[in-house]
Motif scaffolding. Structure first.
Motif: not given
Length: 662
Positions: A263-289
């Protein structure tokens, strides 16, 4: 230790080749006198003449997370995620390994040399639900445009995507491979393009996502051509949206409808210069800032942030600290239930595990083979670490160099008898340490401290075999470079190979320096080219044994002996090596057995013209090779003790191996 080298490498790189993997730690051997028998004596057992092999019977050390601390392939970027059983799948120097939650290796898929050459530096590897792994080749003329499929049984397939196709594979070696799971349970390979529009002369990066099926057939592309680079990919298990980010860019969200159409591309707010990202099975989002670590050095928000959902708030955090810095960590691995969090810290070069205790994440352990626990070792961070000696009871003394201690095991390796510290404020392990045994039975700890750029102090300290220290002595080193310990002679003089550089002309000089146990330089031998002192045009790979200096004539590769009185004798030539069944002898690893015979390391050539290390036994009267012992590739040939229980040797990944003969 790499023991496979081509003949061309041996001839072309000769001098450098021999230095790799062959340290200079002293190992002392004790045993009974020689009997009249066509065999070689070690304590209480006989070694037949001819060719022998070693059978591994025991491993000392942590023996966990083997190969995790290899810094190639995915190690410095992104390993595999946990599977549904919380088993960790990991790519490293040797291939793909699977571990349980405690670090026990469950399986290993080796990479062939060709595959390994093409995937060095790869970022992320995808894994399908049926257990197949997918990875991209790196950017070079030989490997460009290849998607490798590696099955759990180790079979490897490759698909070549032409660089002239409308949608070529990206040339960048840092691209991720994401296995996307669709609502209908089918799977696809998604790869960020990250290539320059307009060819190599283009200026804008195309960040469209390329989609292939699991047979690596191109299906479609999605996203917009923008000046973005994506280094990390993850898919939400709930929304099926794909998240893409990098070290220097915003976190973007590729949004899809229920049928999997972009559909489209969105920008995740308030996070730049990430060092990694992942999800667990419940949908929680893990970001290395990473934050702005250039200006802040790791600010208060730098760490891993856990969001309750892609649009939710931060519910958990692991922030950077002095003890466990995160501001250079380039990935985050999370178990399916979110209780285990693994971070590879590119600053400390150690993968670290955190466990959720119901309230917060608590540091648990480093996921490497290194350990400071009793009976475990840190041998990888100190080249002089490993097996040191045995005493009259054949107890095994191990120089646990990274932990700056000596650990003593029973002769059969089943009991840790004691360990004691050999740390000294004037010895810095980074500048090289060594340990040896004196004629009086003292363990002599040897090390260096850098006072200024070209100014060093040598410190010596003796210890009894129970760990009682004697007073240390220090010597201001007379040369501009610290030296390498090459052995102790029968008069308890410590010998070093030293270098110097003229501060005005920058001319280099080379010396052998003898130092007494009281810290006094007793003799200096200048062997700067040309070498009239030895009567040869080049010399290297020195080792002092008894009253002699053994070395290699680097122009003819002959082994020579020097008696410290100006007399040099040629012991073995290339023809002698050949008649003994080896290609080349390495004098710097030479040791003397109690019966007077020599134990040394040699290189042999296989039928495929690759080189392998072997231990050889040499008769002291004829200096002929009588026995050849094949060495495992992960055993360090210079760090070996021979006992009536077999051979103990320093091995890979912070382990001590015990072998019997067959």
């Amino acid at each position: 230790m790499n023991v496979s080298r081509t003949m061309a490498s041996i001839l072309l790189f000769g001098h450098t080749l021999l230095l790799t993997g062959c340290g200079s730690v002293t190992a002392t051997f004790f045993g009974s006198t020689e009997k009249e028998s066509p065999s070689i004596q070690a304590p209480h057992f006989e070694i037949p003449l001819g060719d022998l092999n070693l059978a591994l019977t025991k491993t000392l050390g942590k023996n966990k997370w083997i190969r995790v601390d290899n810094f190639t392939v995915a190690a410095s970027y992104h390993s595999f995620n946990f599977d549904d059983q919380n088993q960790l799948h990991y790519a490293n120097m040797d291939g793909i390994d699977v571990y349980d939650t405690q670090g026990t290796g469950l399986s290993h898929i080796p990479f062939s040399p060709t595959i390994l050459y093409c995937i060095q530096g790869l970022a992320q590897v995808g894994r399908s639900s049926n257990g197949d792994y997918f990875l991209l080749s790196m950017s070079n003329p030989t490997c460009d445009g290849q998607i490798y499929k590696i099955s759990a049984d180790g079979s490897i397939q490759q698909a070549i995507i032409s660089s002239t196709s409308p949608h070529p594979l990206p040339p960048a070696a840092s691209n991720d491979v994401l296995i996307v799971k669709k609502s209908d349970h089918s799977e696809e390979i998604h790869v960020p393009a990250n290539y320059l529009s307009g060819g190599t002369s283009g200026t804008n990066l195309n960040n469209e996502m390329l989609v292939y099926d699991l047979n690596r057939t191109y299906l479609k592309s999605y996203g917009l051509a923008q000046n973005h680079v994506y280094s990390f990919l993850a898919q939400s298990p709930v929304t099926k949206d794909i998240y893409a980010g990098s070290y220097q860019d915003d976190l973007h969200i590729f949004h899809f409808d229920e049928n999997g159409n972009y559909i489209d591309t969105l920008t995740f707010p308030s996070v730049t210069r990430i060092g990694g990202l992942n999800f667990d099975s419940t949908g929680r989002l893990y970001i290395t800032d990473l934050g702005d670590f250039v200006s802040t050095g790791g600010g208060p928000t730098v760490g891993v942030h856990v969001f309750s959902s892609p649009n939710g708030s931060v519910v958990r955090q692991v922030l950077t600290s002095v003890a466990h810095p995160i501001h250079y960590s380039n990935n985050v691995e999370v178990s399916s239930d979110g209780t285990l969090l693994d971070l590879y810290n590119n600053y400390t070069r150690v993968r670290e595990r955190y466990i959720f205790n119901g309230t917060s994440y608590v540091y648990s352990e480093n996921l490497s083979s290194q350990s400071s626990a009793p009976g475990e070792f840190n041998l990888s961070t100190n080249s002089a670490a490993g097996v040191l000696l045995t005493d009259e009871l054949e107890n095994i003394y191990i120089n646990d160099g990274g932990n700056r201690r000596i650990q003593v095991f029973s002769a059969d390796g089943t009991s840790l008898l004691q360990n004691f510290s050999i740390a000294h404020p004037d010895i810095t392990p980074a500048f090289g340490t060594a340990a040896t045994l004196t004629s009086q039975g003292q363990i002599m700890n040897i090390g260096w401290k850098q006072n200024a750029f070209d100014d060093y102090t040598l410190t010596l300290q003796g210890f009894s075999k129970t760990g009682t220290p004697s007073a240390s002595v220090s010597l201001h080193w007379p040369y501009r470079m610290h030296a390498v310990f090459i052995g102790i002679d029968n008069k308890d003089v410590l010998w070093f190979k030293a270098g110097d550089s003229d501060p005005v002309t920058f001319a280099n000089s080379s010396y052998l320096v003898g130092v007494s146990l009281s810290g006094v330089v007793t003799r200096t031998i200048d062997f700067t080219d040309p070498l009239p002192v030895f009567g040869v045009s080049g010399a290297g790979y020195f080792k002092v044994v008894g009253s002699y200096l053994y070395f290699l004539d680097t122009s003819t590769y002959s082994t020579l002996r020097y008696d410290f009185n100006g007399n040099t004798v040629t012991l073995m030539t290339m023809s002698d090596y050949s008649s003994g069944g080896v290609y080349l002898l390495i004098p710097e690893n030479m040791q003397m057995l109690s019966n007077g015979k020599f134990l040394a390391t040699a290189l042999t050539l296989t039928a495929m013209m690759t080189a392998e290390y072997k231990l050889v036994i040499i008769d002291p009267e004829t200096f002929k090779i009588t026995t050849r012992i094949s060495l495992p590739s992960d055993l360090t040939p210079s760090q070996i003790v021979w006992t009536s229980h077999g051979i103990y040797g320093s091995g890979s990944f912070d382990r001590i191996f015990h072998f019997n003969f067959y």
